[in-house]
Design a protein around this motif. Structure first.
Motif, PDB file in Angstrom:
ATOM      1  N   ILE A 183       6.977  -3.783  11.883  1.00  0.00           N
ATOM      2  CA  ILE A 183       8.369  -4.120  12.162  1.00  0.00           C
ATOM      3  C   ILE A 183       9.230  -2.916  11.763  1.00  0.00           C
ATOM      4  O   ILE A 183       9.214  -2.488  10.607  1.00  0.00           O
ATOM      5  CB  ILE A 183       8.808  -5.374  11.381  1.00  0.00           C
ATOM      6  CG1 ILE A 183       7.874  -6.552  11.723  1.00  0.00           C
ATOM      7  CG2 ILE A 183      10.257  -5.705  11.675  1.00  0.00           C
ATOM      8  CD1 ILE A 183       7.821  -6.904  13.190  1.00  0.00           C
ATOM      9  N   THR A 184       9.979  -2.378  12.724  1.00  0.00           N
ATOM     10  CA  THR A 184      10.730  -1.141  12.472  1.00  0.00           C
ATOM     11  C   THR A 184      12.223  -1.280  12.775  1.00  0.00           C
ATOM     12  O   THR A 184      12.918  -0.267  12.914  1.00  0.00           O
ATOM     13  CB  THR A 184      10.143   0.019  13.300  1.00  0.00           C
ATOM     14  OG1 THR A 184      10.113  -0.349  14.697  1.00  0.00           O
ATOM     15  CG2 THR A 184       8.720   0.341  12.857  1.00  0.00           C
ATOM     16  N   HIS A 185      12.706  -2.529  12.888  1.00  0.00           N
ATOM     17  CA  HIS A 185      14.124  -2.757  13.125  1.00  0.00           C
ATOM     18  C   HIS A 185      14.525  -4.046  12.420  1.00  0.00           C
ATOM     19  O   HIS A 185      13.714  -4.684  11.740  1.00  0.00           O
ATOM     20  CB  HIS A 185      14.430  -2.867  14.628  1.00  0.00           C
ATOM     21  CG  HIS A 185      14.012  -1.683  15.428  1.00  0.00           C
ATOM     22  ND1 HIS A 185      12.752  -1.554  15.971  1.00  0.00           N
ATOM     23  CD2 HIS A 185      14.690  -0.550  15.760  1.00  0.00           C
ATOM     24  CE1 HIS A 185      12.656  -0.401  16.609  1.00  0.00           C
ATOM     25  NE2 HIS A 185      13.822   0.222  16.504  1.00  0.00           N
ATOM     26  N   GLY A 186      15.781  -4.454  12.614  1.00  0.00           N
ATOM     27  CA  GLY A 186      16.236  -5.734  12.099  1.00  0.00           C
ATOM     28  C   GLY A 186      16.414  -5.753  10.590  1.00  0.00           C
ATOM     29  O   GLY A 186      16.528  -4.717   9.935  1.00  0.00           O
TER      30      GLY A 186
ATOM     31  N   SER B 109       2.764  -8.631   4.044  1.00  0.00           N
ATOM     32  CA  SER B 109       3.221  -9.812   3.333  1.00  0.00           C
ATOM     33  C   SER B 109       2.792 -11.129   3.953  1.00  0.00           C
ATOM     34  O   SER B 109       2.347 -12.026   3.247  1.00  0.00           O
ATOM     35  CB  SER B 109       4.747  -9.787   3.234  1.00  0.00           C
ATOM     36  OG  SER B 109       5.218 -10.913   2.540  1.00  0.00           O
ATOM     37  N   PHE B 110       2.935 -11.287   5.264  1.00  0.00           N
ATOM     38  CA  PHE B 110       2.748 -12.590   5.895  1.00  0.00           C
ATOM     39  C   PHE B 110       1.631 -12.535   6.935  1.00  0.00           C
ATOM     40  O   PHE B 110       1.858 -12.127   8.073  1.00  0.00           O
ATOM     41  CB  PHE B 110       4.039 -13.044   6.569  1.00  0.00           C
ATOM     42  CG  PHE B 110       5.229 -13.046   5.651  1.00  0.00           C
ATOM     43  CD1 PHE B 110       5.284 -13.904   4.565  1.00  0.00           C
ATOM     44  CD2 PHE B 110       6.281 -12.173   5.868  1.00  0.00           C
ATOM     45  CE1 PHE B 110       6.378 -13.904   3.712  1.00  0.00           C
ATOM     46  CE2 PHE B 110       7.381 -12.167   5.033  1.00  0.00           C
ATOM     47  CZ  PHE B 110       7.424 -13.036   3.954  1.00  0.00           C
TER      48      PHE B 110
ATOM     49  N   GLU C 199       0.847  -1.190   0.000  1.00  0.00           N
ATOM     50  CA  GLU C 199       0.000   0.000   0.000  1.00  0.00           C
ATOM     51  C   GLU C 199       0.885   1.244   0.000  1.00  0.00           C
ATOM     52  O   GLU C 199       1.832   1.345   0.785  1.00  0.00           O
ATOM     53  CB  GLU C 199      -0.896   0.003   1.239  1.00  0.00           C
ATOM     54  CG  GLU C 199      -1.766   1.242   1.387  1.00  0.00           C
ATOM     55  CD  GLU C 199      -2.523   1.258   2.701  1.00  0.00           C
ATOM     56  OE1 GLU C 199      -3.385   2.142   2.870  1.00  0.00           O
ATOM     57  OE2 GLU C 199      -2.246   0.400   3.574  1.00  0.00           O
ATOM     58  N   VAL C 200       0.570   2.181  -0.883  1.00  0.00           N
ATOM     59  CA  VAL C 200       1.284   3.458  -0.897  1.00  0.00           C
ATOM     60  C   VAL C 200       0.733   4.324   0.230  1.00  0.00           C
ATOM     61  O   VAL C 200      -0.455   4.669   0.235  1.00  0.00           O
ATOM     62  CB  VAL C 200       1.117   4.162  -2.256  1.00  0.00           C
ATOM     63  CG1 VAL C 200       1.745   5.552  -2.224  1.00  0.00           C
ATOM     64  CG2 VAL C 200       1.729   3.322  -3.371  1.00  0.00           C
ATOM     65  N   SER C 201       1.590   4.660   1.182  1.00  0.00           N
ATOM     66  CA  SER C 201       1.146   5.493   2.300  1.00  0.00           C
ATOM     67  C   SER C 201       0.891   6.918   1.837  1.00  0.00           C
ATOM     68  O   SER C 201       1.331   7.336   0.755  1.00  0.00           O
ATOM     69  CB  SER C 201       2.209   5.493   3.405  1.00  0.00           C
ATOM     70  OG  SER C 201       3.394   6.144   2.957  1.00  0.00           O
ATOM     71  N   VAL C 202       0.169   7.669   2.670  1.00  0.00           N
ATOM     72  CA  VAL C 202      -0.089   9.078   2.356  1.00  0.00           C
ATOM     73  C   VAL C 202       1.226   9.830   2.224  1.00  0.00           C
ATOM     74  O   VAL C 202       1.399  10.662   1.321  1.00  0.00           O
ATOM     75  CB  VAL C 202      -0.968   9.710   3.455  1.00  0.00           C
ATOM     76  CG1 VAL C 202      -1.128  11.208   3.224  1.00  0.00           C
ATOM     77  CG2 VAL C 202      -2.341   9.036   3.492  1.00  0.00           C
TER      78      VAL C 202
ATOM     79  N   THR D  97       6.927  -3.559   7.079  1.00  0.00           N
ATOM     80  CA  THR D  97       6.088  -4.759   7.039  1.00  0.00           C
ATOM     81  C   THR D  97       5.264  -4.907   8.313  1.00  0.00           C
ATOM     82  O   THR D  97       5.771  -4.719   9.422  1.00  0.00           O
ATOM     83  CB  THR D  97       6.975  -6.008   6.846  1.00  0.00           C
ATOM     84  OG1 THR D  97       7.679  -5.899   5.593  1.00  0.00           O
ATOM     85  CG2 THR D  97       6.140  -7.278   6.840  1.00  0.00           C
ATOM     86  N   TRP D  98       3.991  -5.275   8.127  1.00  0.00           N
ATOM     87  CA  TRP D  98       3.087  -5.606   9.223  1.00  0.00           C
ATOM     88  C   TRP D  98       3.174  -7.108   9.462  1.00  0.00           C
ATOM     89  O   TRP D  98       2.924  -7.919   8.571  1.00  0.00           O
ATOM     90  CB  TRP D  98       1.660  -5.212   8.872  1.00  0.00           C
ATOM     91  CG  TRP D  98       0.643  -5.543   9.929  1.00  0.00           C
ATOM     92  CD1 TRP D  98      -0.146  -6.649   9.990  1.00  0.00           C
ATOM     93  CD2 TRP D  98       0.307  -4.751  11.077  1.00  0.00           C
ATOM     94  NE1 TRP D  98      -0.957  -6.608  11.091  1.00  0.00           N
ATOM     95  CE2 TRP D  98      -0.703  -5.448  11.782  1.00  0.00           C
ATOM     96  CE3 TRP D  98       0.750  -3.531  11.569  1.00  0.00           C
ATOM     97  CZ2 TRP D  98      -1.270  -4.961  12.958  1.00  0.00           C
ATOM     98  CZ3 TRP D  98       0.185  -3.047  12.733  1.00  0.00           C
ATOM     99  CH2 TRP D  98      -0.809  -3.752  13.422  1.00  0.00           C
ATOM    100  N   PHE D  99       3.557  -7.505  10.689  1.00  0.00           N
ATOM    101  CA  PHE D  99       3.736  -8.924  10.973  1.00  0.00           C
ATOM    102  C   PHE D  99       3.474  -9.195  12.450  1.00  0.00           C
ATOM    103  O   PHE D  99       3.935  -8.447  13.320  1.00  0.00           O
ATOM    104  CB  PHE D  99       5.168  -9.354  10.612  1.00  0.00           C
ATOM    105  CG  PHE D  99       5.437 -10.815  10.805  1.00  0.00           C
ATOM    106  CD1 PHE D  99       4.750 -11.773  10.070  1.00  0.00           C
ATOM    107  CD2 PHE D  99       6.400 -11.241  11.707  1.00  0.00           C
ATOM    108  CE1 PHE D  99       4.990 -13.120  10.254  1.00  0.00           C
ATOM    109  CE2 PHE D  99       6.671 -12.591  11.887  1.00  0.00           C
ATOM    110  CZ  PHE D  99       5.953 -13.526  11.162  1.00  0.00           C
TER     111      PHE D  99
END
Length: 275
Positions: free
Chosen positions: A128-131, A175-176, A92-95, A121-123
């Motif tokens: 998820i904001t690191h790694g 994605s997952f 999805e293209v964010s605002v 990514t939403w998981f």
């Protein structure tokens, strides 16, 4: 009084989709209305994917499935606008990303041939904001004719001939949905990796099998702060290490693994060989 209609940007959105009815409205809804063209290449759909795409004004074309990379190049070839935005059905293209693209077109497009964006990514019910999964810069916006989809048949990426502007705005990735969806992709990625390595003449080495999985865990969980994402961060680092191990194990199998002889042939137990 009627308001002046905002002109659409000279962009073709190029997408491939098969049975993506669950995701498609979110993805196409984030670009419909401000890009000039949407092209969706479909194959073997058994749900409403083609109908939903047309509801958002997309031009839908159907081709037999080959692989992700080649299907995406088909969609790219069908684009007619000066610029192409490669978008997956689960993205999805964010605002903020839309605003960044509009700003890019106000001046930077004269100096660059493409733009990459941070993919988030939403998981496991969180962003998820690191790694190893973030910021995960992805080249997605290119000047038509300057790039193509490359990589292997499972893990594709845009390859550009020209200058790329790195933009901090985020491309949202769903994605997952489950752990099973994540783990299920490991064997296919491993097989593609092994084939690619062998094609380059790069064989199996024990040091890769032993050290690379450990390094991937330490890099993602410790050095890239994956631990700040809680259990999902630990899971991602662990499964990334496992996937790395499986890739090199698959390379070993390709190089040294042999099928057992058929019953009744040379190498079979004597009692079986005699019948």
């Amino acid at each position: 009084m009627p308001t002046e209609r905002t002109p659409k940007l000279p962009i073709s959105v190029a997408m491939i989709a098969c049975n993506e009815a669950r995701n498609l409205a979110r993805s196409l809804g984030s670009v419909a209305g401000w890009v000039e063209e949407i092209v969706v290449v479909v194959n073997d759909c058994t749900d409403r994917t083609p109908e939903i795409a047309r509801e958002f004004g997309a031009r839908v074309e159907e081709f037999p499935w080959t692989c992700r990379r080649d299907q995406k190049n088909l969609a790219l070839a069908l684009a007619t606008q000066p610029w192409v935005l490669g978008l997956d059905a689960d993205e999805e293209v964010s605002v903020e990303m839309r605003s960044a693209i509009e700003e890019f077109f106000s001046g930077a497009k004269q100096r660059f041939d493409g733009a990459s964006f941070r993919r988030k990514t939403w998981f496991l019910n969180r962003w998820i904001t690191h790694g190893d999964w973030y910021p995960d810069y992805n080249l997605r916006l290119i000047r038509r004719g300057c790039g193509r989809w490359g990589g292997n048949r499972e893990h594709d990426k845009l390859i550009l001939e020209g200058r790329v502007k790195r933009i901090r705005a985020e491309l949202l990735h769903y994605s997952f949905p489950t752990v099973e969806d994540n783990v299920r992709k490991i064997p296919a990625f491993a097989a593609a990796f092994a084939e690619e390595r062998q094609g380059k003449g790069l064989g199996f080495q024990w040091k890769d099998l032993l050290l690379r999985p450990l390094w991937r865990f330490l890099r993602g969980y410790i050095f890239r702060l994956g631990f700040l994402d809680g259990f999902p961060g630990f899971y991602i680092a662990t499964v990334t290490a496992l996937a790395t191990f499986v890739r090199y194990a698959k390379l070993y199998e390709h190089e040294f693994g042999k099928q057992p002889p058929l019953s009744g042939t040379e190498g079979s137990p004597p009692s079986l060989a005699r019948g």
